[in-house]
Design an enzyme around this catalytic site. Sequence first.
Site, PDB file in Angstrom:
ATOM      1  N   TRP A 351       0.826  -1.207   0.000  1.00 54.61           N
ATOM      2  CA  TRP A 351       0.000   0.000   0.000  1.00 54.61           C
ATOM      3  C   TRP A 351       0.857   1.252   0.000  1.00 54.61           C
ATOM      4  CZ3 TRP A 351      -2.060   2.860   4.742  1.00 54.61           C
ATOM      5  CH2 TRP A 351      -1.166   2.769   5.818  1.00 54.61           C
ATOM      6  N   GLU A 492       0.740  -2.353  12.796  1.00 55.52           N
ATOM      7  CA  GLU A 492       0.935  -3.803  12.771  1.00 55.52           C
ATOM      8  C   GLU A 492       1.433  -4.386  14.094  1.00 55.52           C
ATOM      9  OE1 GLU A 492       1.846  -4.170   7.977  1.00 55.52           O
ATOM     10  OE2 GLU A 492       3.511  -4.023   9.399  1.00 55.52           O
ATOM     11  N   LYS A 604       2.951   0.924  16.248  1.00 59.05           N
ATOM     12  CA  LYS A 604       4.052   0.866  15.295  1.00 59.05           C
ATOM     13  C   LYS A 604       4.037   2.100  14.400  1.00 59.05           C
ATOM     14  CE  LYS A 604       5.957  -1.874  11.478  1.00 59.05           C
ATOM     15  NZ  LYS A 604       5.819  -3.098  10.647  1.00 59.05           N
TER      16      LYS A 604
END
Length: 770
Positions: A351, A492, A604
């Site tokens: 992405w 994540e 993250k």
Amino acid sequence: MSAIDWTVIESADPCFNPGQLHHKETVFSLGNGYLGTRGSFEEGYPGACPATLINGVYDDVPLTSPELANSPDWLSLTIIIGDLDTEIRHRFRLDQGIILHYHRSLDLYRGILTRTVRWRSPAGQTLDLEFERFISLDDAHVMALCCRLKAIDFEAPIELHASLNSYADNEGVFHWNCLHQSELENTIGLHLQTKRSQILLGMAAQLIVSDETVSDETVSDEAGSIAEIQSVAIHGCPTLIAKFNARSNQTVTIEKRVTVFTSRDTDAPLAAAQNKLVGLSNYETLRSAHEAAWEKVWQANDVMIEGDLTAQIAIRYNLFQLIAATPREDDRVSIPAKTLTGFTYRGHVFWDTEIFILPFLTYSQPALAKNLLNYRYHTLPGARRKAAALGFEGAMYAWESSDTGDEVTPTWMPGCDGKKLVRIWCGEIEQHISSDIAYAVYQYWQATGDDDWMQARGAEILLDTARFWGSRVEWNEDRHCYEIRNVIGPDEYHEHVDNNAFTNRMVQWHLQKAIRVWTWLCESYPERARELAQQLGMTIERLSHWQTVIDKLWIPQDADRNLIEQFEGFFKLEDVNLADYEPRHKSMQAILGIEGANQRQVLKQADVIMLLYLLRSGAFTDAAEGYDRETLAANWDYYNPRTDHVYGSSLSPAIHAALACEMDSPEEAYEHFMRSVLVDLVDVRGNAAEGIHGASTGGVWQAIVFGFGGIRLTEAGLIAEPKLPKAWTRLKFQLQWRGQTYSFDLRSADSQDDRRDSAAIDSRLDLQRH
């Protein structure tokens, strides 16, 4: 034009630092979108990681996923003082002899990499060398290097070996079979085939050695060579060997010109490479055409910052690497996460391209943005196969994609200790990428007004991914709402979460736009609408279902605090004060462990903040779609201190920089910006050796334009509300918006009229560099 504003320099006084070998190989990478070559040395170095990656040339790896195959090393140039008949014979290399001077520089404006070395052999012979190389932006299939060699205090035979080395590997994996090689009087060639994907490659090279006093006309003619040149048939490594007698203070010029094609370009790549080589102009002409191509690119894409030399060079470096990675003629490839400069992520597309990189191209070079979106159109079959395999309708884009669009995310990978295998869930449950791609499609359409492309290709992408979401959502009878359970959002550190706010809200946005595009298509292109209605099953019932999902999709939030909850249950996790873990040199996940980070409120990267950015600043949006400033402020105050800015993800700092400007905190924005813009140049995260952080190169442009520049895209046109850091006295850039060019020349409120003459500054962009 000041050369210092355009130059990245590595200078060792007096010695080269081998501890930075791999980092600097990344920093000094060159490319033209067709291929990229890491900045390894022509003469080689122990433990070096040379790589030339050609976009789209993937080969399967047994038991794992396909990867970009490391192509033949075209740089190879060995210099040996003495010959076989002498007792003294030494090879020039920086780990041997004594380095008396070392300097390497990348001219960003011209796309030229230069290295100068004064080297003393173990026998006491002093040699001056000046290397220069480029990968042509004018002709994607041409590379060239030049070495000017000067014997300072000796006379002796010198032998040159110029090779095409097919034994290039991907960290121990070899991808090529040698089908044929050719050795002619002054030309060598390789014909290779990947072991599994069966892609053919043809590469050809020519060597010219001349005295610098010889005219250009003679240099371009083989008859003008001062060296005896012969070809040697080494299997898989054809080599041209040139011998000449060096005289003290004589400068000898060595030129190596290389051409390359693959079967993705032509049915006969070796013949194409050989024919291209025969018809090439001389080195100087090739370089001038390459420089002219870069000059044209910079005239439309430069960002000028005054008052901060570090930021100025750094943003130009990031844009240089982004442009160098962008395919210019091939719409069946995209930009890998590490561009074409490293093996990490195997050359896969994430992405990163659509959300971080594409906006720069959409607003500066829309034709190239369309190429990248066409890649997603061509890979729709792979996205449909993934959706069907998981029991869904429509198109579900792969988290990691290569040439076909099928999912290529590895299932298992070594953990931080390099031993224990860790399950990778992204390929199965990090699903927001389908809406990210739809966002990029819609953004491109809004920015360009390209109705032809939208009706022919873009609408199909947006609608078929909407079909996927229509089948993916789950009805919760108790709550009387739709949910999306068991996903990974942008952050994540947290896996297997329910109702990730970013995912759910972007799905809601996605379905809203799908309905709008379908209505537009029916009104403006009824024949195409009928085709898609039959192909995709576009019925009144489907549209009604989408609208119900829009109305009833649950977005977790705490209304009392005006907070969007990152996912269901996030606020119940144990809180963490990141300051308690300072100083540190690794990520919070590495410190806490995978499960430890999963159970705490540590991020993250931007997740809710990313959502707010996309629906406020990153693209044209309706006023009713975005979040108000109070919502932004509350969520910024909550999530910003919980984000692992330095060691979490390189994708995050630039987005925080953009939104910090909206929070009227340009100095805090500057801190985030510099962390991002220097991520490769100064190796902020300690992993630049793995390749360029592609998403960061695009993110910093967005931070400048939508953050510091304060650009807002409205139906009435483009407006700027700049928030410049204290050090910046001027910010200048251009944007393309619906077929017109808009130039922005923004100055700080306290800048003095006598700082610099504006006409003189403007002229810097128009000067010729030769």
